[in-house]
Structures are given as structure tokens and as C-alpha cells.
Motif scaffolding. Sequence first.
Motif, mmCIF file in Angstrom:
data_model
loop_
_atom_site.group_PDB
_atom_site.id
_atom_site.type_symbol
_atom_site.label_atom_id
_atom_site.label_comp_id
_atom_site.label_asym_id
_atom_site.label_seq_id
_atom_site.Cartn_x
_atom_site.Cartn_y
_atom_site.Cartn_z
ATOM 1 N N GLY A 13 6.093 3.033 6.046
ATOM 2 C CA GLY A 13 5.523 1.921 6.798
ATOM 3 C C GLY A 13 4.523 1.145 5.964
ATOM 4 N N PRO A 14 4.262 -0.108 6.319
ATOM 5 C CA PRO A 14 3.309 -0.919 5.558
ATOM 6 C C PRO A 14 1.895 -0.366 5.663
ATOM 7 C CG PRO A 14 3.975 -2.045 7.570
ATOM 8 C CD PRO A 14 4.853 -0.844 7.446
ATOM 9 N N SER A 15 1.105 -0.634 4.638
ATOM 10 C CA SER A 15 -0.276 -0.168 4.578
ATOM 11 C C SER A 15 -1.158 -1.318 4.112
ATOM 12 C CB SER A 15 -0.397 1.014 3.607
ATOM 13 O OG SER A 15 -1.748 1.346 3.370
ATOM 14 N N GLY A 16 -2.201 -1.618 4.877
ATOM 15 C CA GLY A 16 -3.081 -2.725 4.546
ATOM 16 C C GLY A 16 -3.635 -2.621 3.130
ATOM 17 N N GLY A 17 -3.459 -3.694 2.357
ATOM 18 C CA GLY A 17 -3.932 -3.676 0.977
ATOM 19 C C GLY A 17 -3.209 -2.667 0.111
ATOM 20 N N ASN A 18 -2.124 -2.098 0.631
ATOM 21 C CA ASN A 18 -1.384 -1.030 -0.049
ATOM 22 C C ASN A 18 -2.305 0.121 -0.451
ATOM 23 O OD1 ASN A 18 1.044 0.106 -0.953
ATOM 24 N ND2 ASN A 18 0.746 -0.635 -3.034
ATOM 25 N N MET A 19 -3.333 0.377 0.375
ATOM 26 C CA MET A 19 -4.279 1.445 0.050
ATOM 27 C C MET A 19 -3.711 2.827 0.336
ATOM 28 S SD MET A 19 -8.009 -0.073 1.143
ATOM 29 C CE MET A 19 -7.494 -0.636 2.749
ATOM 30 N N GLN A 20 -2.787 2.914 1.310
ATOM 31 C CA GLN A 20 -2.116 4.173 1.615
ATOM 32 C C GLN A 20 -3.120 5.310 1.857
ATOM 33 O OE1 GLN A 20 1.411 4.998 -0.804
ATOM 34 N NE2 GLN A 20 1.275 2.938 -1.695
ATOM 35 N N ARG A 21 -4.061 5.056 2.721
ATOM 36 C CA ARG A 21 -5.113 6.041 3.005
ATOM 37 C C ARG A 21 -4.754 6.955 4.171
ATOM 38 N NH1 ARG A 21 -9.899 6.280 -0.102
ATOM 39 N NH2 ARG A 21 -11.080 6.542 1.827
ATOM 40 N N TYR A 22 -3.499 6.977 4.573
ATOM 41 C CA TYR A 22 -3.080 7.790 5.712
ATOM 42 C C TYR A 22 -2.953 9.263 5.324
ATOM 43 C CZ TYR A 22 0.975 5.895 3.259
ATOM 44 O OH TYR A 22 1.829 5.444 2.284
ATOM 45 N N GLU A 23 -3.115 10.105 6.317
ATOM 46 C CA GLU A 23 -2.869 11.553 6.213
ATOM 47 C C GLU A 23 -2.188 11.962 7.521
ATOM 48 O OE1 GLU A 23 -3.695 13.183 3.480
ATOM 49 O OE2 GLU A 23 -5.103 11.773 2.536
ATOM 50 N N TYR A 24 -1.321 12.976 7.462
ATOM 51 C CA TYR A 24 -0.608 13.425 8.658
ATOM 52 C C TYR A 24 -0.771 14.932 8.814
ATOM 53 C CZ TYR A 24 1.547 8.835 8.757
ATOM 54 O OH TYR A 24 1.747 7.480 8.824
ATOM 55 N N ILE A 43 -0.326 14.457 14.057
ATOM 56 C CA ILE A 43 -1.573 13.711 14.244
ATOM 57 C C ILE A 43 -1.738 12.765 13.056
ATOM 58 C CG2 ILE A 43 -4.064 13.837 14.659
ATOM 59 C CD1 ILE A 43 -2.594 15.360 16.761
ATOM 60 N N PRO A 44 -1.492 11.464 13.224
ATOM 61 C CA PRO A 44 -1.724 10.520 12.129
ATOM 62 C C PRO A 44 -3.220 10.220 11.984
ATOM 63 C CG PRO A 44 -0.173 9.662 13.780
ATOM 64 C CD PRO A 44 -0.892 10.819 14.393
ATOM 65 N N GLU A 89 -13.349 17.658 19.500
ATOM 66 C CA GLU A 89 -12.842 19.010 19.715
ATOM 67 C C GLU A 89 -11.467 19.200 19.077
ATOM 68 O OE1 GLU A 89 -13.487 20.775 23.637
ATOM 69 O OE2 GLU A 89 -14.746 19.052 24.145
ATOM 70 N N TRP A 90 -10.621 18.179 19.148
ATOM 71 C CA TRP A 90 -9.328 18.251 18.472
ATOM 72 C C TRP A 90 -9.513 18.369 16.961
ATOM 73 C CZ3 TRP A 90 -4.166 17.980 20.221
ATOM 74 C CH2 TRP A 90 -4.017 17.878 21.614
ATOM 75 N N LYS A 91 -10.401 17.570 16.416
ATOM 76 C CA LYS A 91 -10.625 17.604 14.977
ATOM 77 C C LYS A 91 -11.188 18.954 14.550
ATOM 78 C CE LYS A 91 -12.515 13.837 13.216
ATOM 79 N NZ LYS A 91 -13.335 12.607 13.117
ATOM 80 N N ILE A 114 -9.837 18.850 10.823
ATOM 81 C CA ILE A 114 -9.815 17.478 10.319
ATOM 82 C C ILE A 114 -11.242 17.063 9.986
ATOM 83 C CG2 ILE A 114 -9.270 15.077 10.900
ATOM 84 C CD1 ILE A 114 -7.094 16.169 12.774
ATOM 85 N N PRO A 115 -11.481 16.512 8.804
ATOM 86 C CA PRO A 115 -12.848 16.141 8.416
ATOM 87 C C PRO A 115 -13.499 15.195 9.424
ATOM 88 C CG PRO A 115 -11.374 16.017 6.528
ATOM 89 C CD PRO A 115 -10.503 16.260 7.723
ATOM 90 N N ASP A 116 -14.809 15.333 9.562
ATOM 91 C CA ASP A 116 -15.548 14.517 10.526
ATOM 92 C C ASP A 116 -15.404 13.028 10.259
ATOM 93 O OD1 ASP A 116 -16.418 16.789 11.810
ATOM 94 O OD2 ASP A 116 -18.356 16.866 10.766
ATOM 95 N N ASP A 117 -15.299 12.650 8.990
ATOM 96 C CA ASP A 117 -15.261 11.224 8.663
ATOM 97 C C ASP A 117 -13.850 10.641 8.674
ATOM 98 O OD1 ASP A 117 -14.295 12.503 6.450
ATOM 99 O OD2 ASP A 117 -15.599 11.486 4.997
ATOM 100 N N MET A 118 -12.872 11.422 9.111
ATOM 101 C CA MET A 118 -11.495 10.944 9.218
ATOM 102 C C MET A 118 -11.205 10.563 10.665
ATOM 103 S SD MET A 118 -8.631 10.270 7.685
ATOM 104 C CE MET A 118 -8.831 11.081 6.079
#
Length: 244
Positions: free
Chosen positions: A52-63, A125-126, A201-203, A208-212
Motif C-alpha cells: 500500500g502507499p506510504s506518505g513520503g514513502n517513509m514506510q514507518r508501518y509495523e504489523y 494490529i497495524p 491496555e492493548w499496547k 507495543i512501544p508507548d510512542d507507537m
Amino acid sequence: MTQATTGTETPQIADDTALFATMATMRAMRRLRPEPVPDELLERLIQAAVWGPSGGNMQRYEYVVVTDPAVMAELAPLWTRCVDAYLATTGKHAPEGMDEAAYGRMVAAIEYQRDHFAETPALVIPCYQFPPSRVDGEGLRASVAALGPTAAAALASTQERFAALAEGSCVYPGVQNLLLAARGLGLAANITIWHLMLEDEWKAALGIPDDMRTFAAIPIGWPLGRFGPVRRRPVAEVLHRNRW
């Protein structure tokens, strides 16, 4: 397949039969069989999301992909709390324009998924987060000059919403790819954001890191019911050509 043209040739329309049939039958599927989904299929779903497309092609996603029954059982009470909170706000009757029977079926499916969540074969979880801003004083002044002072002030007042939508626009196209891929592979799935009611609570439960930031909780499995067809408003009711 559409071919490149020199400006004088007639473009050839791609064969869209399979793609459009997939979209036309991609219902939210909440009743899942408990059999596991092979890891290779789940990886194909994540590959579809990554395309899928990523803004600025930064690809900062994690799944985060959950398949461990013990972890799913740990998440089940959180899911129940979120679903119950959601259902408490939806009302006893269908909203205007929705058939009462269809609304009842939807609520029943949501309740079924709530009651059987611990048996969910897979959950995705995206996650996404922009890097720290690189805008300096000069860039900020140039931005204000481009927008104009009034528009720049309005943007500043809605910056939180703008940032959330910007991140979402980097995540949800990939999520739609994942849902389409799931349907194409015969898997049932549906997108929810109810977990955001208890996101911390899910994180914590998933490490999952707090800042994500998390953007959805997508249960996936083999369907108990049948796919589609979807029921949507006619195009003629929603299409505005050139102006509203």
C-alpha cells in the motif's frame, strides 16, 4: 491489461472481473472458524499491506500479528469491554436508512465475535508513527507564506486532527489491501477500531512501544458464513460531478 499509448492509440481497459468481484463480495465477516490460518498466508496478507502507499514513502508501518491462543485469551476480556462499550452507544434500533433486520444481524454477528474472540485464529494490529518533524524556522515561514496567514492559523488550530489523518492515510490503504487479499484467499476479516477505547491496555498486553500508535484490530480466520454480496448505496446517490 492497460497498455501505454503514444497519444493516438485507444487505451485498453484491464480485465477487472476478478478484482471487482472481490470488492463486491467483501463483507465484514465476524463469524470465524477456530482452525488456524497458515503462517504463509498471514505473511502474504502483510505483504499486500506493505504494498500500500506510504506518505513520503517513509514506510514507518509495523504489523503485530497474534496467533498464540494464550495471547488471544489474554486479549479477549479487553475485546469484550470495548465491544460492550461500543454496543452501549449504538442504540436498540437501526439508524435512519438502515433496515431493522439487517441491523439486528449485524449486532448479532458482533456479539458472536465478542463471545468467541478467544478462538480467533489470527489478529492483526497495524501500527504507525511519523518521525520527529524536520521543519525548521525557514520551512515554517515558507509554509505560512504558501498557505496565507488565515489558512495557516486555521491549520494550526486543527493540527492534531491533521496529524492523525496524515498517519491514517499512511496506514489504511495498506489495511484495505490486506482485507482485499484476505477475501481473495478465501479468508474472513473485518476492520475495527474499538480497541482504541483501551489502547494503552492493548499496547501493554502486546508489548507495543508507548510512542507507537495503533490504527486497527483486524480479526482473521476461515469463514463460518458466506461472502457477499455487499449492500451499499447506489453510486447515483453519492456521486457529485465537478461540484457538490
